[in-house]
Design a protein around this motif. Sequence first.
Motif, mmCIF file in Angstrom:
data_model
loop_
_atom_site.group_PDB
_atom_site.id
_atom_site.type_symbol
_atom_site.label_atom_id
_atom_site.label_comp_id
_atom_site.label_asym_id
_atom_site.label_seq_id
_atom_site.Cartn_x
_atom_site.Cartn_y
_atom_site.Cartn_z
ATOM 1 N N ILE A 15 71.275 -13.399 -19.887
ATOM 2 C CA ILE A 15 70.749 -14.591 -20.604
ATOM 3 C C ILE A 15 70.411 -14.167 -22.213
ATOM 4 N N GLU A 17 71.518 -11.423 -23.682
ATOM 5 C CA GLU A 17 72.658 -10.821 -24.418
ATOM 6 C C GLU A 17 73.946 -11.670 -24.651
ATOM 7 N N VAL A 18 74.415 -12.471 -23.562
ATOM 8 C CA VAL A 18 75.758 -13.018 -23.515
ATOM 9 C C VAL A 18 75.838 -14.378 -24.646
ATOM 10 N N PRO A 19 74.919 -14.958 -24.818
ATOM 11 C CA PRO A 19 74.934 -16.160 -25.699
ATOM 12 C C PRO A 19 75.415 -15.764 -27.145
ATOM 13 N N THR A 20 74.492 -14.425 -27.657
ATOM 14 C CA THR A 20 74.909 -13.786 -28.852
ATOM 15 C C THR A 20 76.272 -13.686 -29.047
ATOM 16 N N VAL A 22 78.992 -14.501 -27.467
ATOM 17 C CA VAL A 22 79.789 -15.634 -27.398
ATOM 18 C C VAL A 22 79.881 -16.380 -28.742
ATOM 19 N N LYS A 23 78.586 -16.465 -29.303
ATOM 20 C CA LYS A 23 78.516 -17.184 -30.492
ATOM 21 C C LYS A 23 79.125 -16.488 -31.623
ATOM 22 N N GLU A 25 81.847 -14.803 -31.195
ATOM 23 C CA GLU A 25 83.107 -14.468 -30.662
ATOM 24 C C GLU A 25 83.415 -13.015 -30.646
#
Length: 58
Positions: A15, A17-20, A22-23, A25
């Motif tokens: 939760i 690490e992943v959003p950054t 993906v944001k 790319e």
Amino acid sequence: MQNILIAAIFIGIIIFEVPTLVKNEEWRELTVFSFLLLVGLVLVIMMVNGFSFSRFYI
């Protein structure tokens, strides 16, 4: 119970690490991160459940 706690810690890492990734790319980094996280999760769960890695040492 320990496996649930371990899974919760790893979910927290995802939760965080992943959003950054993906944001921004950063797909290659996300792939490597996911692979290393999965390997780490499997190894930690094996250790908690009593698997001994000492037989693999020379």
